[in-house]
Scaffold this active site. Sequence first.
Site, PDB file in Angstrom:
ATOM      1  N   ALA A 236       0.776  -1.229   0.000  1.00  0.00           N
ATOM      2  CA  ALA A 236       0.000   0.000   0.000  1.00  0.00           C
ATOM      3  C   ALA A 236       0.814   1.290   0.000  1.00  0.00           C
ATOM      4  O   ALA A 236       0.358   2.305  -0.533  1.00  0.00           O
ATOM      5  CB  ALA A 236      -0.947   0.006   1.204  1.00  0.00           C
ATOM      6  N   PRO A 238       2.995   4.437  -0.837  1.00  0.00           N
ATOM      7  CA  PRO A 238       2.797   5.499   0.161  1.00  0.00           C
ATOM      8  C   PRO A 238       1.348   5.790   0.530  1.00  0.00           C
ATOM      9  O   PRO A 238       1.084   6.729   1.269  1.00  0.00           O
ATOM     10  CB  PRO A 238       3.422   6.716  -0.528  1.00  0.00           C
ATOM     11  CG  PRO A 238       3.182   6.480  -1.982  1.00  0.00           C
ATOM     12  CD  PRO A 238       3.314   4.988  -2.170  1.00  0.00           C
ATOM     13  N   LYS A 241      -3.115   5.214  -3.448  1.00  0.00           N
ATOM     14  CA  LYS A 241      -4.160   4.344  -3.993  1.00  0.00           C
ATOM     15  C   LYS A 241      -5.111   3.887  -2.881  1.00  0.00           C
ATOM     16  O   LYS A 241      -6.314   3.738  -3.108  1.00  0.00           O
ATOM     17  CB  LYS A 241      -3.537   3.132  -4.692  1.00  0.00           C
ATOM     18  CG  LYS A 241      -2.713   3.474  -5.927  1.00  0.00           C
ATOM     19  CD  LYS A 241      -2.206   2.216  -6.608  1.00  0.00           C
ATOM     20  CE  LYS A 241      -1.277   2.544  -7.771  1.00  0.00           C
ATOM     21  NZ  LYS A 241       0.030   3.066  -7.303  1.00  0.00           N
ATOM     22  N   ASP A 259       1.993  -3.125   4.333  1.00  0.00           N
ATOM     23  CA  ASP A 259       3.324  -2.835   3.807  1.00  0.00           C
ATOM     24  C   ASP A 259       4.335  -3.382   4.798  1.00  0.00           C
ATOM     25  O   ASP A 259       4.088  -3.360   6.013  1.00  0.00           O
ATOM     26  CB  ASP A 259       3.533  -1.331   3.615  1.00  0.00           C
ATOM     27  CG  ASP A 259       4.712  -1.041   2.697  1.00  0.00           C
ATOM     28  OD1 ASP A 259       4.485  -0.891   1.482  1.00  0.00           O
ATOM     29  OD2 ASP A 259       5.852  -0.992   3.189  1.00  0.00           O
ATOM     30  N   ASP A 284       4.308  -8.394   6.007  1.00  0.00           N
ATOM     31  CA  ASP A 284       4.816  -8.947   4.753  1.00  0.00           C
ATOM     32  C   ASP A 284       3.674  -9.656   4.027  1.00  0.00           C
ATOM     33  O   ASP A 284       3.185 -10.692   4.489  1.00  0.00           O
ATOM     34  CB  ASP A 284       5.950  -9.926   5.052  1.00  0.00           C
ATOM     35  CG  ASP A 284       6.544 -10.539   3.794  1.00  0.00           C
ATOM     36  OD1 ASP A 284       6.042 -10.257   2.687  1.00  0.00           O
ATOM     37  OD2 ASP A 284       7.518 -11.320   3.927  1.00  0.00           O
ATOM     38  N   ASP A 313      -0.539  -3.850  -6.303  1.00  0.00           N
ATOM     39  CA  ASP A 313       0.352  -2.926  -7.006  1.00  0.00           C
ATOM     40  C   ASP A 313       1.761  -3.343  -6.604  1.00  0.00           C
ATOM     41  O   ASP A 313       2.311  -2.862  -5.620  1.00  0.00           O
ATOM     42  CB  ASP A 313       0.043  -1.488  -6.601  1.00  0.00           C
ATOM     43  CG  ASP A 313       0.825  -0.475  -7.407  1.00  0.00           C
ATOM     44  OD1 ASP A 313       0.864  -0.603  -8.638  1.00  0.00           O
ATOM     45  OD2 ASP A 313       1.424   0.434  -6.801  1.00  0.00           O
ATOM     46  N   CYS A 364       4.513  -0.259 -12.140  1.00  0.00           N
ATOM     47  CA  CYS A 364       4.926   0.987 -12.787  1.00  0.00           C
ATOM     48  C   CYS A 364       6.191   0.725 -13.607  1.00  0.00           C
ATOM     49  O   CYS A 364       7.167   1.472 -13.532  1.00  0.00           O
ATOM     50  CB  CYS A 364       5.150   2.088 -11.765  1.00  0.00           C
ATOM     51  SG  CYS A 364       6.360   1.711 -10.484  1.00  0.00           S
TER      52      CYS A 364
END
Length: 440
Positions: A236, A238, A241, A259, A284, A313, A364
């Site tokens: 998640a 920063p 989203k 995260d 994790d 993501d 990305c």
Amino acid sequence: MFYPKTPFLGNPLLEGEILKVNSAALAPLLEWLCLTPKVTTYRVNTLRITIDGFRKKLEEKLSARYGQGCPKVYGLPNLPEVLCIEPLALHYTDAFADPTRKEIIVDTTCGAAVLRGAHIYAPGVLAMESHTQLHELVSVYADLSGKCKRGSITRYDNPEKVYLGSGKVLMQRYQLYNNSDEPASGVAVEMQSNVSGVPSLGDLSSEEAVLQNLPSIVCVRVLDPQPGEHVLDMCAAPGNKTGHIAELMGDQGFVVALDNSASRVRNMLQKLTQYKSISAHVYDSTKALAPAAIEGSTGPPFPRESFDRILLDAPCSGLGNRPQLSCGIKQAKVLKSYPNIQRRLFEQAVQLLRSGGILVYSTCTVTEEECECLVAWALSKFSDLRLVDASPRWGGPGLVLPNLDASKSRLLQRFGPSEQCVDTVGFFIAKFRKDKIIQI
């Protein structure tokens, strides 16, 4: 904007072994990655402010900076929460350095941000000439070679420095390089103009709106979370989203953000305090599935089929970020490690997703191994997963592979150097539905 040296050239992993595109497509892709996207995008939090309300704030800021020639602010179809700022007219760009000004040297990460409209923060300043005064106008360069010594006081003479624009000094040398236990922070140079044509406004992000790349906004729209659902954001930080998910749900439901970095989760929580539906955990996600049923637990690990929708993501090589001013050998060496972690996360996601649920996988990056190859692997491994159309569509289709035909690649969304794509960063989105098991 073109740079004197493309940072990918001479690196065989980046030139073809990992990207795995034909030679005719490779050169345009590498060139495109070195250019600056021209459009600035904000995602408006409509739970806090109206679109028109934030548009007015943007227009006032631009008008104060650029006067009657300020760039236009506009919206996009099918993305009502998005406001875009068009690039500046050519006469507002700063194409050539003034040789009479002193120079500031920044690292390539900072340089890329400057070309996207950011100001310069203290950690990014590598060198400042001696006797540079407060509020003095300076020429800003990026060090492409990585050889500039931090704290240098003389003019940096290197053919691989590239001019970025002009800025006003807000911090002096003694503040930047004070050798104290607390490193300098804050804006060191306020950019006045740059060579890219992107307005130099800095980051106007607040609880009302977030500066965000368009594909990241599209990604959550593809997930399409609904009020009252249980949604998992597996990687998640920063948290942009995550906040968007909560906003589309009207902050009604249960959004879990995971995260594995405690510092990233702390920073994320500071931005997400306004949402009552979000629960963030340092965890994790490769271990997010509980080995056995857990009664009454609201935190990780979770039982099978706990979530209606999951956003993965995934950690990736980041080779879609633009502009790329440098690409070190170290980065190339770790490229092949990403598909392994992406598959481990994906396996967890499939088991945590309820029958009939939606899983969105995104990166990305532009490498085939982390994008289309992952999709082909997933479809072959999980018989209950079905690829569905990743809409709304602002990117082009995915690449066609021997084990991923055109009918499936058209359901994917890939942002790259194509007439079908808006001018933004490189990104990849795939949307899956988990079929319901019919009992006979």
